[in-house]
Design an enzyme around this catalytic site. Structure first.
Site, PDB file in Angstrom:
ATOM      1  N   TYR A  30      10.088 -10.546 -26.498  1.00  0.00           N
ATOM      2  CA  TYR A  30      10.954 -10.911 -27.620  1.00  0.00           C
ATOM      3  C   TYR A  30      10.285 -10.667 -28.953  1.00  0.00           C
ATOM      4  O   TYR A  30       9.083 -10.365 -29.021  1.00  0.00           O
ATOM      5  CB  TYR A  30      11.390 -12.378 -27.504  1.00  0.00           C
ATOM      6  CG  TYR A  30      10.325 -13.400 -27.872  1.00  0.00           C
ATOM      7  CD1 TYR A  30       9.229 -13.644 -27.036  1.00  0.00           C
ATOM      8  CD2 TYR A  30      10.395 -14.102 -29.063  1.00  0.00           C
ATOM      9  CE1 TYR A  30       8.260 -14.571 -27.381  1.00  0.00           C
ATOM     10  CE2 TYR A  30       9.427 -15.043 -29.415  1.00  0.00           C
ATOM     11  CZ  TYR A  30       8.365 -15.270 -28.571  1.00  0.00           C
ATOM     12  OH  TYR A  30       7.396 -16.186 -28.906  1.00  0.00           O
ATOM     13  N   LYS A 144       4.171 -10.285 -26.510  1.00  0.00           N
ATOM     14  CA  LYS A 144       5.096 -11.343 -26.945  1.00  0.00           C
ATOM     15  C   LYS A 144       6.125 -11.537 -25.837  1.00  0.00           C
ATOM     16  O   LYS A 144       7.257 -11.042 -25.909  1.00  0.00           O
ATOM     17  CB  LYS A 144       5.732 -10.975 -28.292  1.00  0.00           C
ATOM     18  CG  LYS A 144       6.204 -12.182 -29.072  1.00  0.00           C
ATOM     19  CD  LYS A 144       6.427 -11.874 -30.531  1.00  0.00           C
ATOM     20  CE  LYS A 144       7.114 -12.985 -31.290  1.00  0.00           C
ATOM     21  NZ  LYS A 144       6.429 -14.286 -31.309  1.00  0.00           N
ATOM     22  N   GLU A 176      -5.694 -19.191 -31.101  1.00  0.00           N
ATOM     23  CA  GLU A 176      -4.577 -19.277 -32.057  1.00  0.00           C
ATOM     24  C   GLU A 176      -3.851 -20.599 -31.853  1.00  0.00           C
ATOM     25  O   GLU A 176      -4.397 -21.517 -31.246  1.00  0.00           O
ATOM     26  CB  GLU A 176      -3.637 -18.073 -31.869  1.00  0.00           C
ATOM     27  CG  GLU A 176      -3.088 -17.960 -30.463  1.00  0.00           C
ATOM     28  CD  GLU A 176      -2.125 -16.780 -30.280  1.00  0.00           C
ATOM     29  OE1 GLU A 176      -1.655 -16.196 -31.259  1.00  0.00           O
ATOM     30  OE2 GLU A 176      -1.837 -16.473 -29.099  1.00  0.00           O
ATOM     31  N   LEU A 200      -1.820 -13.311 -30.125  1.00  0.00           N
ATOM     32  CA  LEU A 200      -0.708 -12.440 -30.494  1.00  0.00           C
ATOM     33  C   LEU A 200      -1.060 -11.774 -31.830  1.00  0.00           C
ATOM     34  O   LEU A 200      -1.486 -12.459 -32.763  1.00  0.00           O
ATOM     35  CB  LEU A 200       0.577 -13.258 -30.657  1.00  0.00           C
ATOM     36  CG  LEU A 200       1.783 -12.354 -30.923  1.00  0.00           C
ATOM     37  CD1 LEU A 200       2.308 -11.780 -29.616  1.00  0.00           C
ATOM     38  CD2 LEU A 200       2.875 -13.084 -31.671  1.00  0.00           C
TER      39      LEU A 200
END
Ligand code: PDD
Length: 289
Positions: A30, A144, A176, A200
């Protein structure tokens, strides 16, 4: 209006077969694209990352870059909200349940748009609470993927502690957040981990790095130890929906030192302003630029 497999329809009418591999296996990818005053922000970069995610999970891109570009812009026109975020998702399609890739399945394409509410002024001025957690996700966090169970569980750890985000640590190093990238400031230097399979590659992360470089702010892209995170002068999270947001406490302990502890720092304020100024240049651009 939403878009599903070539058709525009109200969201209430949108149906996906239960054998869609997105539903059965979380087998899809996505993107979340912020749009300000009708202008998709960094659309090319989001679509390039979509291609990398599709390549990463071996789904053929059902559309050309030009077609995606057109669809996102059409979505924004059909949903005339001032600020919105376009969510798009591609799954491997519908097939009898079997882990192995089905032959000839057609990817399912779903696009919707929702109002984009960036953090309110109060949050920006005070910062948000975060808690640390062990990063127990898989080793392809650069994709993702819609398989977000680990991210959801980690975010709930934050919610249960009345915090906004988790700061993830893997083998003593910062990775992250559950849905954001993390930056810190130490002695005036902006520091963030490099793009590896553990994080990411954020579009906002890239913008922040570009802005730091363009404005000659000291910047280091390198591995960050847990000790450095806990001893930071400033801690920020970045994402398409949160932009640049200060973390004011980590595990209940104020971030920073002395009288500045627990308050958003000056570098965060500067970066937030640079980000807003940059956004404004994008919003003034012609819609089809
Ligand atoms: N999340 N890391 C993770 C795990 C993320 O899910 C996100 C974004 C980011 C920041 O990426 P970007 O700057 O491109 O938004 C980093 C989106 C907003 C979401 O899942 O809703």
């Amino acid at each position: 209006m939403i878009y599903l497999n070539g058709e525009w329809m109200p969201i209430e009418k949108a149906m996906v077969p239960v054998l869609d591999r997105g539903f059965i296996f979380g087998d899809g990818v996505y993107e979340v694209i912020p749009c300000y005053s009708g202008h998709p922000f960094r659309l090319r970069e989001h679509l390039t990352r979509l291609q990398s995610s599709l390549d990463g999970v071996r789904i053929d891109n059902p559309y050309s870059l030009a077609r995606w570009d057109e669809l996102v812009r059409e979505m924004v026109v059909k949903n005339p909200m001032d600020d919105q975020y376009v969510y798009l998702q591609v799954t491997r399609g519908v097939a009898p349940r079997d882990h192995a890739f089905p032959k000839g399945a057609k990817p399912t394409v779903f696009i919707m748009s929702n109002p984009l509410t960036t953090p309110p002024q109060e949050q920006r001025e005070r910062g948000v609470a975060a808690v640390s957690a062990a990063d127990n996700r898989w080793l392809r966090c650069d994709i993702k993927s819609v398989s977000l169970l680990a991210n959801c569980l980690l975010r709930q750890v934050a919610v249960d502690a009345s915090a906004a985000e988790v700061v993830l640590l893997r083998d003593g190093r910062l990775t992250e957040g559950s849905a954001s990238n993390i930056f810190l400031v130490r002695n005036g230097v902006i520091i963030t981990p490099p793009k590896t399979n553990f994080i990411l590659p954020g579009i906002t992360y890239d913008v922040v790095i570009e802005l730091a470089r363009a404005n000659r702010l000291p910047l280091e892209i390198r591995q960050v130890s847990e000790t450095e995170v806990r001893d930071a002068d400033e801690l920020w999270l970045t994402s398409s929906t949160k932009e640049v947001l200060s973390i004011s406490t980590l595990d209940g302990i104020p971030v920073g030192h002395g009288s500045a502890a627990g308050k958003p720092g000056p570098v965060a304020a500067q970066m937030h302003q640079l980000y807003q100024d940059y956004k404004r240049t994008v919003m003034r651009a012609p819609v089809k630029a």
